[in-house]
Design an enzyme around this catalytic site. Structure first.
Site, mmCIF file in Angstrom:
data_model
loop_
_atom_site.group_PDB
_atom_site.id
_atom_site.type_symbol
_atom_site.label_atom_id
_atom_site.label_comp_id
_atom_site.label_asym_id
_atom_site.label_seq_id
_atom_site.Cartn_x
_atom_site.Cartn_y
_atom_site.Cartn_z
ATOM 1 N N LYS A 24 44.475 -130.240 -54.789
ATOM 2 C CA LYS A 24 44.408 -129.318 -55.916
ATOM 3 C C LYS A 24 44.582 -127.888 -55.504
ATOM 4 O O LYS A 24 44.152 -127.468 -54.436
ATOM 5 C CB LYS A 24 43.077 -129.470 -56.619
ATOM 6 C CG LYS A 24 43.182 -130.438 -57.745
ATOM 7 C CD LYS A 24 41.913 -130.456 -58.506
ATOM 8 C CE LYS A 24 41.362 -131.857 -58.465
ATOM 9 N NZ LYS A 24 40.989 -132.296 -57.159
ATOM 10 N N VAL B 89 37.108 -139.684 -50.972
ATOM 11 C CA VAL B 89 38.278 -140.155 -50.221
ATOM 12 C C VAL B 89 37.839 -140.528 -48.803
ATOM 13 O O VAL B 89 38.160 -141.615 -48.305
ATOM 14 C CB VAL B 89 39.378 -139.067 -50.187
ATOM 15 C CG1 VAL B 89 40.467 -139.424 -49.175
ATOM 16 C CG2 VAL B 89 39.992 -138.891 -51.581
ATOM 17 N N GLU C 257 38.684 -145.112 -55.185
ATOM 18 C CA GLU C 257 37.405 -144.440 -54.894
ATOM 19 C C GLU C 257 36.501 -144.364 -56.124
ATOM 20 O O GLU C 257 36.958 -144.558 -57.253
ATOM 21 C CB GLU C 257 37.659 -143.029 -54.350
ATOM 22 C CG GLU C 257 38.408 -142.127 -55.314
ATOM 23 C CD GLU C 257 38.117 -140.647 -55.091
ATOM 24 O OE1 GLU C 257 36.940 -140.268 -54.977
ATOM 25 O OE2 GLU C 257 39.086 -139.864 -55.063
ATOM 26 N N SER D 237 36.937 -130.047 -46.293
ATOM 27 C CA SER D 237 36.536 -131.392 -46.711
ATOM 28 C C SER D 237 36.593 -132.384 -45.551
ATOM 29 O O SER D 237 37.523 -132.375 -44.743
ATOM 30 C CB SER D 237 37.452 -131.877 -47.825
ATOM 31 O OG SER D 237 37.136 -133.221 -48.146
ATOM 32 N N ALA D 238 35.607 -133.274 -45.531
ATOM 33 C CA ALA D 238 35.595 -134.364 -44.545
ATOM 34 C C ALA D 238 36.777 -135.311 -44.755
ATOM 35 O O ALA D 238 37.104 -136.099 -43.864
ATOM 36 C CB ALA D 238 34.276 -135.125 -44.635
ATOM 37 N N ASP D 239 37.430 -135.231 -45.921
ATOM 38 C CA ASP D 239 38.619 -136.075 -46.155
ATOM 39 C C ASP D 239 39.670 -135.839 -45.070
ATOM 40 O O ASP D 239 40.354 -136.770 -44.635
ATOM 41 C CB ASP D 239 39.279 -135.747 -47.502
ATOM 42 C CG ASP D 239 38.413 -136.100 -48.705
ATOM 43 O OD1 ASP D 239 37.336 -136.700 -48.523
ATOM 44 O OD2 ASP D 239 38.836 -135.761 -49.837
ATOM 45 N N ASP E 22 34.147 -124.099 -45.446
ATOM 46 C CA ASP E 22 34.200 -125.299 -46.288
ATOM 47 C C ASP E 22 35.529 -126.035 -46.115
ATOM 48 O O ASP E 22 36.560 -125.641 -46.664
ATOM 49 C CB ASP E 22 33.977 -124.899 -47.760
ATOM 50 C CG ASP E 22 33.731 -126.106 -48.657
ATOM 51 O OD1 ASP E 22 33.979 -127.245 -48.211
ATOM 52 O OD2 ASP E 22 33.281 -125.908 -49.793
HETATM 53 N N1 PSU Z 1 40.139 -134.588 -56.318
HETATM 54 C C1 PSU Z 1 40.060 -134.864 -57.653
HETATM 55 N N2 PSU Z 1 38.929 -135.345 -58.170
HETATM 56 C C2 PSU Z 1 37.867 -135.596 -57.377
HETATM 57 C C3 PSU Z 1 37.966 -135.355 -55.982
HETATM 58 C C4 PSU Z 1 39.114 -134.828 -55.496
HETATM 59 O O1 PSU Z 1 41.008 -134.674 -58.369
HETATM 60 O O2 PSU Z 1 36.841 -136.039 -57.895
HETATM 61 C C5 PSU Z 1 36.840 -135.783 -55.102
HETATM 62 C C6 PSU Z 1 37.384 -136.847 -54.132
HETATM 63 O O3 PSU Z 1 36.464 -137.918 -54.079
HETATM 64 C C7 PSU Z 1 37.445 -136.120 -52.815
HETATM 65 C C8 PSU Z 1 36.269 -135.202 -52.968
HETATM 66 O O4 PSU Z 1 37.343 -136.960 -51.698
HETATM 67 O O5 PSU Z 1 36.366 -134.735 -54.309
HETATM 68 C C9 PSU Z 1 36.292 -134.033 -52.004
HETATM 69 O O6 PSU Z 1 35.056 -133.386 -52.075
HETATM 70 P P1 PSU Z 1 34.673 -132.304 -50.959
HETATM 71 O O7 PSU Z 1 35.615 -131.180 -51.211
HETATM 72 O O8 PSU Z 1 33.228 -131.957 -51.249
HETATM 73 O O9 PSU Z 1 34.875 -132.978 -49.641
HETATM 74 MN MN MN Z 2 33.139 -129.149 -48.964
#
Ligand code: PSU
Ligand code: MN
Length: 307
Positions: free
Chosen positions: A159, A106, A25, A140-142, A138
């Site tokens: 994390k 992701v 990514e 994540s879309a992941d 909140d």
């Molecule tokens: N975990 C990490 N570093 C990152 C991310 C996750 O250790 O940079 C990034 C990844 O690209 C993951 C995104 O898909 O954060 C998730 O962001 P959000 O919570 O806004 O969906």
């Molecule tokens: Mn988010």
């Protein structure tokens, strides 16, 4: 679809010949890892794959195209540009139509890599359900992408900035297998262990590839999350991590940060609070994931295609 996708030559050739490949990514390059080391780390991650005979394809969005296999110059561009969109499913068409520079999360990387025919993807940690999600919503879309796109995602778990129990519950509800690699405990990214038990445990890339092939044979659309703990000697122990997080989360609250700024903010604060130590941990776990992803990719391409 062709008009929106640009595949680097060696990646296209590998797809045709069914050679082993992995996706990487670009959000970690643009928003996750600190500059200026981000670019060098991204290039080293690719090098780890090449050493194992696997073609790496870092994914990003440039000039109206999803690029599967950024060149080193393009990686440098994504890692140094002032304004880089963070692209998940929601932002995908917007980034293409407006020809903005985009780094794929992701979620975004899974979408793009699957469109191109890749099956394995190595990252650091996935996004998940945030702490306080019952108020903020909140999530994540992941997680939703894992439920709908058949990619194997190799991560060091999620994390501890997240609500890990809720993250696992969500994946269970949406039918996404979470396979512990040589562990029955869900790893917490910087730390080897969380308090959460995993029911699915495997200890070889072959076995993981077999689960994926079976899912595909059954016509399942979901992906598969591999949880690969950071090597013990590089971890940040859980108690230290909880202290840093307590501080960072309080600041997040105080400064009213929300939406897609949340993850980058917390990552940057943990880096400062750990006196830079979290960076080495992050690098080691990423390379560790690349190596396991390569083993799985080699296995998949040696056997049946599974598509
Ligand atoms: N975990 C990490 N570093 C990152 C991310 C996750 O250790 O940079 C990034 C990844 O690209 C993951 C995104 O898909 O954060 C998730 O962001 P959000 O919570 O806004 O969906
Ligand atoms: Mn988010």
């Amino acid at each position: 679809m062709r008009e929106f996708i640009s595949i680097r030559n060696d990646v296209a050739e590998s797809i045709r010949e069914q050679r082993p490949m992995i996706a990487l990514e670009s959000t970690i390059i643009a928003h996750g890892l600190p500059r200026p080391r981000n670019v060098e780390i991204a290039l080293q991650a690719e090098e780890e794959a090449r050493k194992l005979g696997v073609v790496p394809a870092t994914v990003g969005i440039l000039e109206g195209k999803v690029v599967i296999g950024l060149t080193p110059e393009q990686i440098e561009h994504v890692g140094t540009a002032e304004e880089v969109l963070k692209v998940s499913r929601r932002d995908f068409a917007y980034a293409l139509a407006t020809r903005r520079l985009g780094a794929t999360t992701v979620c975004g990387t899974m979408m793009a890599a699957h469109l191109a025919g890749l099956r394995v993807f190595a990252t650091g940690g996935i996004g998940g359900v945030h702490r306080g999600a019952e108020q903020s919503f909140d999530i994540s879309a992941d997680l939703l992408e894992l439920a709908r796109t058949p990619m194997i995602v190799v991560s060091a778990g999620a994390k501890a900035i997240l609500d890990l129990p809720k993250t696992l519950e969500f994946l269970e509800t949406r039918g996404v297998p979470v396979i512990g690699y040589k562990t029955s405990v869900f790893p917490a990214f910087y730390s080897v262990e969380s308090e959460l038990v995993l029911d699915l445990v495997m200890d070889s890339p072959e076995q993981i590839a077999a689960v994926y092939r079976t899912q595909r044979s059954l016509g399942f659309e979901q992906g598969l999350l591999v949880a690969n703990p950071v090597p013990k000697e590089h971890e940040i122990p859980r108690q230290a991590m909880e202290r840093y997080l307590g501080t960072a989360l309080a600041e997040l609250d105080r400064e009213g940060i929300s939406g897609k700024q949340v993850t980058p903010f917390l990552l940057a604060r943990v880096l400062e609070l750990s006196g830079g130590r979290s960076l080495q941990t992050n690098i080691e776990l990423l390379f560790n994931n690349v190596r396991l992803a390569c083993g799985i990719a080699r296995n998949l391409s040696a056997g049946h295609s599974g598509r």
